[in-house]
Design a protein around this motif. Sequence first.
Motif, PDB file in Angstrom:
ATOM      1  N   SER A  30      -4.864  -0.290   9.769  1.00 34.62           N
ATOM      2  CA  SER A  30      -4.857  -1.713  10.081  1.00 34.62           C
ATOM      3  C   SER A  30      -6.210  -2.302   9.740  1.00 34.62           C
ATOM      4  O   SER A  30      -7.204  -1.578   9.607  1.00 34.62           O
ATOM      5  CB  SER A  30      -4.539  -1.940  11.565  1.00 34.62           C
ATOM      6  OG  SER A  30      -5.528  -1.346  12.381  1.00 34.62           O
ATOM      7  N   GLY A  31      -6.244  -3.613   9.589  1.00 32.86           N
ATOM      8  CA  GLY A  31      -7.497  -4.321   9.394  1.00 32.86           C
ATOM      9  C   GLY A  31      -7.952  -4.473   7.964  1.00 32.86           C
ATOM     10  O   GLY A  31      -9.047  -4.971   7.714  1.00 32.86           O
ATOM     11  N   TYR A  32      -7.134  -4.048   6.993  1.00 36.15           N
ATOM     12  CA  TYR A  32      -7.504  -4.216   5.582  1.00 36.15           C
ATOM     13  C   TYR A  32      -6.234  -4.193   4.745  1.00 36.15           C
ATOM     14  O   TYR A  32      -5.152  -3.889   5.240  1.00 36.15           O
ATOM     15  CB  TYR A  32      -8.484  -3.122   5.147  1.00 36.15           C
ATOM     16  CG  TYR A  32      -7.872  -1.738   4.962  1.00 36.15           C
ATOM     17  CD1 TYR A  32      -7.682  -0.887   6.053  1.00 36.15           C
ATOM     18  CD2 TYR A  32      -7.500  -1.276   3.703  1.00 36.15           C
ATOM     19  CE1 TYR A  32      -7.125   0.365   5.889  1.00 36.15           C
ATOM     20  CE2 TYR A  32      -6.950  -0.027   3.528  1.00 36.15           C
ATOM     21  CZ  TYR A  32      -6.756   0.793   4.625  1.00 36.15           C
ATOM     22  OH  TYR A  32      -6.205   2.047   4.449  1.00 36.15           O
ATOM     23  N   THR A  33      -6.382  -4.488   3.461  1.00 32.87           N
ATOM     24  CA  THR A  33      -5.242  -4.486   2.546  1.00 32.87           C
ATOM     25  C   THR A  33      -4.934  -3.058   2.120  1.00 32.87           C
ATOM     26  O   THR A  33      -5.651  -2.477   1.306  1.00 32.87           O
ATOM     27  CB  THR A  33      -5.514  -5.379   1.327  1.00 32.87           C
ATOM     28  OG1 THR A  33      -5.838  -6.703   1.775  1.00 32.87           O
ATOM     29  CG2 THR A  33      -4.295  -5.443   0.422  1.00 32.87           C
ATOM     30  N   PHE A  34      -3.887  -2.526   2.664  1.00 36.28           N
ATOM     31  CA  PHE A  34      -3.537  -1.101   2.502  1.00 36.28           C
ATOM     32  C   PHE A  34      -3.421  -0.692   1.046  1.00 36.28           C
ATOM     33  O   PHE A  34      -3.777   0.437   0.675  1.00 36.28           O
ATOM     34  CB  PHE A  34      -2.213  -0.866   3.238  1.00 36.28           C
ATOM     35  CG  PHE A  34      -1.723   0.553   3.248  1.00 36.28           C
ATOM     36  CD1 PHE A  34      -0.496   0.878   2.681  1.00 36.28           C
ATOM     37  CD2 PHE A  34      -2.457   1.566   3.854  1.00 36.28           C
ATOM     38  CE1 PHE A  34      -0.012   2.176   2.702  1.00 36.28           C
ATOM     39  CE2 PHE A  34      -1.990   2.864   3.880  1.00 36.28           C
ATOM     40  CZ  PHE A  34      -0.759   3.175   3.309  1.00 36.28           C
ATOM     41  N   THR A  35      -2.923  -1.576   0.211  1.00 40.75           N
ATOM     42  CA  THR A  35      -2.633  -1.215  -1.180  1.00 40.75           C
ATOM     43  C   THR A  35      -3.852  -1.240  -2.100  1.00 40.75           C
ATOM     44  O   THR A  35      -3.732  -0.911  -3.278  1.00 40.75           O
ATOM     45  CB  THR A  35      -1.557  -2.164  -1.746  1.00 40.75           C
ATOM     46  OG1 THR A  35      -1.979  -3.522  -1.532  1.00 40.75           O
ATOM     47  CG2 THR A  35      -0.212  -1.929  -1.074  1.00 40.75           C
ATOM     48  N   LEU A  36      -5.006  -1.614  -1.599  1.00 44.34           N
ATOM     49  CA  LEU A  36      -6.191  -1.741  -2.448  1.00 44.34           C
ATOM     50  C   LEU A  36      -7.204  -0.611  -2.291  1.00 44.34           C
ATOM     51  O   LEU A  36      -8.226  -0.599  -2.996  1.00 44.34           O
ATOM     52  CB  LEU A  36      -6.891  -3.078  -2.181  1.00 44.34           C
ATOM     53  CG  LEU A  36      -6.128  -4.333  -2.585  1.00 44.34           C
ATOM     54  CD1 LEU A  36      -6.961  -5.581  -2.299  1.00 44.34           C
ATOM     55  CD2 LEU A  36      -5.733  -4.286  -4.066  1.00 44.34           C
ATOM     56  N   TYR A  37      -6.966   0.302  -1.392  1.00 45.62           N
ATOM     57  CA  TYR A  37      -7.931   1.370  -1.135  1.00 45.62           C
ATOM     58  C   TYR A  37      -7.241   2.735  -1.144  1.00 45.62           C
ATOM     59  O   TYR A  37      -6.134   2.890  -0.621  1.00 45.62           O
ATOM     60  CB  TYR A  37      -8.604   1.175   0.228  1.00 45.62           C
ATOM     61  CG  TYR A  37      -9.503  -0.029   0.313  1.00 45.62           C
ATOM     62  CD1 TYR A  37      -8.969  -1.283   0.599  1.00 45.62           C
ATOM     63  CD2 TYR A  37     -10.875   0.083   0.091  1.00 45.62           C
ATOM     64  CE1 TYR A  37      -9.786  -2.402   0.669  1.00 45.62           C
ATOM     65  CE2 TYR A  37     -11.699  -1.033   0.165  1.00 45.62           C
ATOM     66  CZ  TYR A  37     -11.150  -2.272   0.457  1.00 45.62           C
ATOM     67  OH  TYR A  37     -11.964  -3.371   0.531  1.00 45.62           O
TER      68      TYR A  37
END
Lengths: 122, 110
Positions: A25-32
Amino acid sequence: EVQLVQSGAEVKKPGESLKISCKTSGYTFTLYWIAWVRQMSGKGLEWMGFIFPGEYQTRYSPSFRGQVTISADTSTKTAYMEWSSLKTSDTAVYYCARVARLTTPRGWLDPWGQGTLVTVSS
Amino acid sequence: QSALTQPASVSGSPGQSITISCTGISSDPVGYNYVAWYQQHPGKAPKVIIYDVSKRPSGVSDRFSGSKYGNTASLTISGLQTDDTADYYCSSYASSSSLVFGGGTRLTVL
């Protein structure tokens, strides 16, 4: 706040299957990218593999390729580590961690999940 | 790719400085500048304290510093405190998508 929350401790018998999770949670899962790391009792850290949920790419350490499967569900922002047939030697704490640099696996791991203890014993 | 080489243990007294080495960093540009250091207290998850050889994440004390010369990276901790007692791991990249850790160094602040 970026958070990775792992599933709880597991006790399994040799030969059983297992899938543990790492909910983000707390960030764009698909970018990292996300890494999985093993730590056997009293031992050091061992990199197992990466997954990039955005393109469903995976990379495995030669030591773990074929022994585990890393996957991800973008709808629930959750990464998984799976075994089809556990061995007693799989007993360890398993950590997931986000690669902190955007869209590349070449970065530092931050943050880490709290770890999942897997115990395999007959 | 073999694990990076670290001393098994180091010790120091409060207020002193210590340096932990990490040998075997790839000379390939792919991994050359992607050295990170992690601190792990007993029973806790690792925490990054240095990344990209010498950068400190927000919130990490400036008593921690990193450097690299050739194929050896180093972590220096100055003004040792008892809470610095922990295991420390270096990491780098052996290829574009292959991460490797050092064997870990146990720091004891006596």
